[in-house]
Scaffold this active site. Structure first.
Site: not given
Ligand code: NAD
Ligand code: DAU
Length: 356
Positions: A133-135, A159, A163
């Site tokens: 992730t970019d985080e 988190y 990562k």
């Molecule tokens: P998500 O939470 O929707 O899905 C995660 C999945 O992993 C789930 O299906 C869960 O059951 C499975 N899982 C969790 N623990 C596990 C384990 N120990 N063994 C096997 N499976 C397991 O997450 P997402 O948003 O789809 O993110 C997927 C990946 O991409 C993550 O690694 C996250 O860090 C990365 N990522 C997410 C975002 C975003 O915006 N959502 C952005 C950048 C990177």
């Molecule tokens: O940048 C990549 C990341 O983006 C991934 O690595 C993470 O897995 C993914 O969850 C996401 O993280 P964020 O914290 O940026 O996403 P989230 O949707 O939780 O929040 C997006 C922005 O909105 C953040 O600034 C927090 C804000 N927010 C979020 C929620 C859930 C609110 O203002 N209200 C809310 O209820």
């Protein structure tokens, strides 16, 4: 040929598996623990497909993973499995350490053992793609340049720290043992099948339910939004042509303050499913207490991926957010099913009494 995808019942992994089955002739073995975030309904359309093998299990279960590797002999592992929600990591970091750090370590060990025993040609072709992730890069000031791959790590939440730790392990397994790894750092994804704990689906679902739209702090935090299928195409491209040991940033060139994103969702709902009283969904916006340690701004410089591997996103924020809102309107059963008792408990704990 086979690839092993972990976390393929989650949001991005699920979209990746669906795209993979639709667009390639290869088999995908999908290992997912099915935590609260994993949902087999996302995979309903490939349930009977012989090119999709679903296995419920933990990436940290070495005997299971080693058996799957020996049985299916994948040419690649794509590691999406993780605990992914920042707010949950604040309430309970332990699971993030267990899966994101220790789980990645176990998966690397299983992968390394398998890879080192492969015949030379298969060994050369094997790839371990780690989805990060970019985080991990921390937070940008308003006029800082976007994150490049050379940016130092400054994770600020449990988190992102977990990562970051996993990224370091992946890097170390390459430099020390030679495992051919690739790492991507993607910005915020949105699109179909995203669990409604994350900003965009939470806003859609709450708006339709007539509930408050909780914006943290002043709502001026900036995220760089990418439609999920663009992340999937980037991951496929890196898997296909990325150089082992390299890292690639993935982003949508689409920075938006949160409040603008929420207002855009409201405007789309006003157009596509107007409120019965004729007023805007924007009236449901409520400003709530800020997230502790809330990163102010993320932005991705994705030029390396574009210049070296020729990837660019296909969707703009405008096209992607319209598709997303439509998808949630068209799929109320998926939404209803993921909003289980455990989901309701989370929402109550996270937002009750949070209005500022
Ligand atoms: P998500 O939470 O929707 O899905 C995660 C999945 O992993 C789930 O299906 C869960 O059951 C499975 N899982 C969790 N623990 C596990 C384990 N120990 N063994 C096997 N499976 C397991 O997450 P997402 O948003 O789809 O993110 C997927 C990946 O991409 C993550 O690694 C996250 O860090 C990365 N990522 C997410 C975002 C975003 O915006 N959502 C952005 C950048 C990177
Ligand atoms: O940048 C990549 C990341 O983006 C991934 O690595 C993470 O897995 C993914 O969850 C996401 O993280 P964020 O914290 O940026 O996403 P989230 O949707 O939780 O929040 C997006 C922005 O909105 C953040 O600034 C927090 C804000 N927010 C979020 C929620 C859930 C609110 O203002 N209200 C809310 O209820």
């Amino acid at each position: 040929m086979t690839v092993l995808v972990t976390g393929g019942a989650g949001f991005i992994g699920g979209n990746f598996v669906l795209d993979w089955v639709a667009g390639s002739g290869e088999q995908v073995v999908n290992l997912d623990k099915l935590t609260y975030a994993g949902n087999l309904e996302t995979l309903a359309s490939v349930a009977g497909n012989r090119r999709h093998v679903f296995v419920q299990g933990d990436i940290g279960d070495r005997s299971l993973v080693e058996r799957l590797l020996a049985e299916h002999r994948p040419r690649a592992i794509v590691n999406f499995a993780a605990e992914s929600h920042v707010d949950r990591s604040i309430h309970g970091p332990g699971e993030f350490i267990r899966t994101n750090v220790v789980g990645t370590y176990d998966l690397l060990e299983s992968a390394c053992g398998y890879w080192s025993g492969l015949p030379q040609a298969e060994k050369d072709a094997f790839r371990f793609l780690h989805i990060s992730t970019d985080e991990v890069y921390g937070s940008l000031g308003p006029s800082d340049p976007p994150f490049a791959e050379t940016r130092r790590y400054e994770p600020n939440s449990p988190y992102s720290a977990s990562k970051a730790a996993s990224d370091h392990l992946v890097r170390a397994w390459h430099h020390t043992y030679g495992l051919p790894v690739l790492t991507t750092h993607c910005s915020n994804n949105y699109g179909p099948y995203q669990f409604p704990e994350k900003l965009i689906p939470l806003m859609i679902v709450n708006a339709l339910a007539g509930q408050g739209l909780p914006v943290y702090g002043d709502g001026l935090q900036v995220r760089d939004w990418l439609y999920v299928t663009d992340h999937c195409s980037a991951a496929r491209r890196v898997l296909e042509a990325g150089k082992p040991g390299e890292t690639y940033n993935v982003g949508g060139w689409s920075e938006k303050p949160n409040i603008e994103v929420v207002k855009t969702v409201c405007a789309l709902l006003d157009e596509l499913r107007p409120r019965q009283d004729g007023t805007s969904y924007a009236r449901q916006i409520t400003f709530v207490a800020d997230r502790p340690g809330h990163d102010r701004r993320y932005a991705i410089d994705a030029r390396k991926l574009e210049c070296e591997l020729g990837w660019r996103p296909a969707e703009t924020f405008e096209t992607g957010i319209r598709k997303t809102v439509r998808w949630y309107l068209d799929n109320p059963e998926w939404v209803a099913n993921v909003r289980s008792g455990a989901y309701r408990e989370w929402v109550t704990r996270q937002y009750e009494g949070a209005t500022t």
